[in-house]
Design a protein around this motif. Structure first.
Motif, PDB file in Angstrom:
ATOM      1  N   VAL A  29       0.857  -1.184   0.000  1.00 25.27           N
ATOM      2  CA  VAL A  29       0.000   0.000   0.000  1.00 25.27           C
ATOM      3  C   VAL A  29       0.893   1.234   0.000  1.00 25.27           C
ATOM      4  N   TYR A  30       0.535   2.225  -0.799  1.00 17.80           N
ATOM      5  CA  TYR A  30       1.311   3.467  -0.853  1.00 17.80           C
ATOM      6  C   TYR A  30       0.726   4.447   0.151  1.00 17.80           C
ATOM      7  N   TYR A  31       1.481   4.697   1.238  1.00 22.36           N
ATOM      8  CA  TYR A  31       1.024   5.645   2.253  1.00 22.36           C
ATOM      9  C   TYR A  31       1.257   7.084   1.803  1.00 22.36           C
ATOM     10  N   GLY A  32       2.368   7.343   1.129  1.00 19.10           N
ATOM     11  CA  GLY A  32       2.584   8.638   0.505  1.00 19.10           C
ATOM     12  C   GLY A  32       3.188   9.712   1.374  1.00 19.10           C
ATOM     13  N   GLN A  33       3.620   9.367   2.594  1.00 14.86           N
ATOM     14  CA  GLN A  33       4.235  10.347   3.471  1.00 14.86           C
ATOM     15  C   GLN A  33       5.407   9.705   4.199  1.00 14.86           C
ATOM     16  N   THR A  34       6.358  10.538   4.607  1.00 14.35           N
ATOM     17  CA  THR A  34       7.529  10.026   5.313  1.00 14.35           C
ATOM     18  C   THR A  34       7.258   9.813   6.789  1.00 14.35           C
ATOM     19  N   SER A  35       6.183  10.376   7.309  1.00 16.97           N
ATOM     20  CA  SER A  35       5.810  10.215   8.710  1.00 16.97           C
ATOM     21  C   SER A  35       4.295  10.117   8.798  1.00 16.97           C
ATOM     22  N   CYS A  36       3.824   9.321   9.751  1.00 20.51           N
ATOM     23  CA  CYS A  36       2.377   9.155   9.919  1.00 20.51           C
ATOM     24  C   CYS A  36       1.794  10.173  10.885  1.00 20.51           C
ATOM     25  N   GLU A  37       2.594  11.133  11.319  1.00 19.60           N
ATOM     26  CA  GLU A  37       2.153  12.081  12.339  1.00 19.60           C
ATOM     27  C   GLU A  37       0.952  12.900  11.888  1.00 19.60           C
ATOM     28  N   GLN A  38       0.872  13.214  10.592  1.00 23.59           N
ATOM     29  CA  GLN A  38      -0.195  14.073  10.101  1.00 23.59           C
ATOM     30  C   GLN A  38      -1.502  13.322   9.856  1.00 23.59           C
ATOM     31  N   ASP A  39      -1.441  11.994   9.739  1.00 23.78           N
ATOM     32  CA  ASP A  39      -2.651  11.225   9.438  1.00 23.78           C
ATOM     33  C   ASP A  39      -2.526   9.841  10.067  1.00 23.78           C
ATOM     34  N   THR A  40      -2.674   9.785  11.378  1.00 19.87           N
ATOM     35  CA  THR A  40      -2.512   8.520  12.088  1.00 19.87           C
ATOM     36  C   THR A  40      -3.662   7.554  11.809  1.00 19.87           C
ATOM     37  N   GLU A  41      -4.850   8.077  11.558  1.00 21.54           N
ATOM     38  CA  GLU A  41      -5.989   7.194  11.281  1.00 21.54           C
ATOM     39  C   GLU A  41      -5.764   6.409   9.997  1.00 21.54           C
ATOM     40  N   ARG A  42      -5.285   7.077   8.968  1.00 16.28           N
ATOM     41  CA  ARG A  42      -5.015   6.364   7.714  1.00 16.28           C
ATOM     42  C   ARG A  42      -3.863   5.380   7.894  1.00 16.28           C
ATOM     43  N   TYR A  43      -2.913   5.723   8.735  1.00 18.32           N
ATOM     44  CA  TYR A  43      -1.801   4.807   9.002  1.00 18.32           C
ATOM     45  C   TYR A  43      -2.321   3.493   9.589  1.00 18.32           C
ATOM     46  N   ILE A  44      -3.235   3.580  10.536  1.00 20.79           N
ATOM     47  CA  ILE A  44      -3.805   2.371  11.125  1.00 20.79           C
ATOM     48  C   ILE A  44      -4.608   1.597  10.088  1.00 20.79           C
ATOM     49  N   VAL A 100       8.637   7.303  18.719  1.00 25.46           N
ATOM     50  CA  VAL A 100       8.277   6.663  19.982  1.00 25.46           C
ATOM     51  C   VAL A 100       8.136   7.688  21.106  1.00 25.46           C
ATOM     52  N   LYS A 101       7.842   8.925  20.755  1.00 23.08           N
ATOM     53  CA  LYS A 101       7.598   9.957  21.755  1.00 23.08           C
ATOM     54  C   LYS A 101       6.188  10.499  21.599  1.00 23.08           C
ATOM     55  N   GLY A 102       5.569  10.867  22.713  1.00 22.12           N
ATOM     56  CA  GLY A 102       4.245  11.476  22.661  1.00 22.12           C
ATOM     57  C   GLY A 102       3.221  10.554  22.024  1.00 22.12           C
ATOM     58  N   GLU A 103       2.532  11.071  21.018  1.00 20.66           N
ATOM     59  CA  GLU A 103       1.502  10.287  20.347  1.00 20.66           C
ATOM     60  C   GLU A 103       2.089   9.094  19.600  1.00 20.66           C
ATOM     61  N   GLY A 104       3.370   9.173  19.232  1.00 19.92           N
ATOM     62  CA  GLY A 104       3.997   8.038  18.563  1.00 19.92           C
ATOM     63  C   GLY A 104       4.060   6.811  19.455  1.00 19.92           C
ATOM     64  N   LEU A 105       4.347   7.010  20.744  1.00 13.92           N
ATOM     65  CA  LEU A 105       4.375   5.894  21.688  1.00 13.92           C
ATOM     66  C   LEU A 105       2.971   5.347  21.918  1.00 13.92           C
ATOM     67  N   LEU A 106       1.984   6.237  21.967  1.00 14.57           N
ATOM     68  CA  LEU A 106       0.598   5.782  22.104  1.00 14.57           C
ATOM     69  C   LEU A 106       0.177   4.963  20.887  1.00 14.57           C
ATOM     70  N   LEU A 107       0.587   5.411  19.716  1.00 14.10           N
ATOM     71  CA  LEU A 107       0.257   4.686  18.493  1.00 14.10           C
ATOM     72  C   LEU A 107       0.943   3.321  18.457  1.00 14.10           C
ATOM     73  N   LEU A 108       2.145   3.239  19.014  1.00 13.20           N
ATOM     74  CA  LEU A 108       2.846   1.958  19.074  1.00 13.20           C
ATOM     75  C   LEU A 108       2.086   0.966  19.955  1.00 13.20           C
ATOM     76  N   SER A 109       1.505   1.444  21.046  1.00 15.13           N
ATOM     77  CA  SER A 109       0.675   0.570  21.889  1.00 15.13           C
ATOM     78  C   SER A 109      -0.536   0.063  21.117  1.00 15.13           C
ATOM     79  N   ASP A 110      -1.130   0.936  20.307  1.00 15.94           N
ATOM     80  CA  ASP A 110      -2.255   0.505  19.468  1.00 15.94           C
ATOM     81  C   ASP A 110      -1.825  -0.595  18.501  1.00 15.94           C
ATOM     82  N   MET A 111      -0.633  -0.438  17.909  1.00 15.57           N
ATOM     83  CA  MET A 111      -0.155  -1.419  16.942  1.00 15.57           C
ATOM     84  C   MET A 111       0.088  -2.783  17.596  1.00 15.57           C
TER      85      MET A 111
END
Length: 323
Positions: A2-17, A41-52
C-alpha cells in the motif's frame, strides 16, 4: 503493498492504522512475519505503538533502547496491557486514576486471573546498550532521507538499458501514455484545488495503484477522487509530463505492462524525486526541464528548506547514480 505517501504518519494517524490493517489482513500466516515499526516513539507516537501491539498481537517484541535515555519504559505485556493508546484505552486506566495505590494493588491481586487472560501474550527481548552515546540522534552515518533517495534511485535504475554505459536522463526515456479518463487521481498529503491539480502532478513521484471500483468518466477527464483509498499499490512511477491537448499523462515506470493494465489510480504523496535526477540531466542545452532558477520566495507557501541543525556534517558525499 500500500502506498502511504508520506515520510511520517504524524499528520494522518488514522489512515496509518487503516493501512496497517489492510496489509496485515493479507498475511497468510504460512511463514513468520517480521514487522519493522517506525522510529516515532515519543508522545503520540508511543501511544500509536501501543495501538499497533494490540492490533497485531505479536509473539515476540524486540525493543532496542538508547544509552542514558529514560523516556521510554520497557514494553512488557503488563505495561502495554495498562498503558493507553492513541485510539485504544488501557484496561484499568480509568479506574486506577480514581483509586489510591493501596486500593489499586488490592484490586490487581483480586482480579489478577481475569486480567492475565486478556493481557497480551508475547516475549519481550529488551536490548539496552551500555556504551556512551549509542543511538544518539544526529550521529547516524546515513539518515533516512538519504536511504530513501538511494531506494528511489535504485528503483529507477531499472529503467536504464543494460547495454549502455552512461545514464540516460529523464527526457531520453520513453514514457507510457495514459489517458486522463483511464485512471483516477488523488493527492494524499494535502488538499489541492481541482484547477491546480495538474501543476501538482507534473514531474511528481506517484504510486501506481488499483482500486476495486470501476473508473467511470463520461468526459475526457481528469477523474479526481474525493477521498484517499486504501488499496493495492503495484509499483511507482514519475509523471514526466501532462499533455492537456490530448488529455494524456506521460508516466515513466519499470512496472511491467501486464501489471500496468491493472492500474486505475495514481496516488500523489509528499515523497520527492531526488534533486540529482532533475538537476544532473546530461545532454541538455539551455534550461533544464523541471528546473528553474527564477523563483519568487514571496509567494504564499513558498520558502527554502529548513536546515536540521542537530545533524553533524558528514565527511563524505554520495555520488548520484541510478545505474
Amino acid at each position: 503493498m500500500v502506498y502511504y505517501g508520506q515520510t511520517s504518519c504524524e499528520q494522518d494517524t488514522e489512515r496509518y492504522i487503516d493501512v496497517v490493517k489492510y496489509v496485515f489482513n493479507s498475511y497468510k500466516k504460512e511463514v513468520p512475519l517480521v514487522i519493522n515499526t517506525m522510529g516515532w516513539v515519543k508522545g503520540e507516537g508511543l501511544l500509536l505503538l501501543s495501538d499497533m501491539i494490540r492490533l497485531l498481537s505479536p509473539t515476540h517484541i524486540v525493543q532496542m533502547d538508547v544509552y542514558d535515555w529514560k523516556a521510554m519504559a520497557p514494553l512488557t505485556p503488563e505495561h502495554v496491557h495498562l498503558a493507553p493508546g492513541l485510539y485504544t484505552k488501557g484496561k484499568r486506566q480509568a479506574k486506577c486514576k480514581q483509586m489510591d495505590l493501596s486500593i489499586a494493588e488490592s484490586w490487581k491481586s483480586s482480579e489478577g486471573e481475569e486480567d492475565d487472560e486478556s493481557a497480551p501474550e508475547y516475549k519481550l527481548l529488551y536490548i539496552h546498550p551500555e556504551f556512551p552515546r549509542a543511538g544518539v540522534a544526529g550521529e547516524a552515518r546515513v539518515h533516512s532521507s538519504i536511504l530513501r533517495d538511494m531506494s528511489i534511485l535504485g528503483y529507477l535504475g531499472q529503467l536504464q538499458p543494460p547495454d549502455i554505459g552512461s545514464v540516460l536522463p529523464l527526457h531520453s526515456l520513453v514514457p507510457y501514455q495514459v489517458p486522463f479518463n483511464a485512471v483516477a487521481l488523488r493527492v494524499v498529503h494535502t488538499d489541492v484545488a481541482p484547477t491546480n491539480i495538474m501543476y501538482a502532478v507534473n514531474a511528481s513521484w506517484v504510486g501506481l495503484c488499483r482500486i476495486p471500483d470501476e473508473i467511470r468518466c463520461q468526459t475526457d477527464g481528469p477523474v479526481l477522487l474525493t477521498q484517499t483509498p486504501v488499496c493495492d499499490c503495484l509499483g511507482f512511477g514519475i509523471v514526466r509530463g501532462v499533455e492537456m491537448e490530448k488529455k494524456l499523462y506521460h508516466v515513466l515506470t519499470p512496472v511491467p505492462p501486464e501489471n500496468l493494465r491493472l492500474v486505475n489510480c495514481l496516488l500523489l504523496g509528499n515523497i520527492a524525486i531526488p534533486n540529482c535526477i532533475l538537476v544532473s540531466q546530461e545532454g541538455i542545452e539551455g534550461e533544464i526541464p523541471y528546473v528553474t532558477s527564477e523563483y519568487n520566495y514571496s509567494i504564499l507557501g513558498s520558502g527554502k528548506l529548513k536546515k536540521k541543525k542537530h545533524f553533524k556534517k558528514r565527511e563524505y558525499m554520495f555520488q548520484c547514480d541510478y545505474t
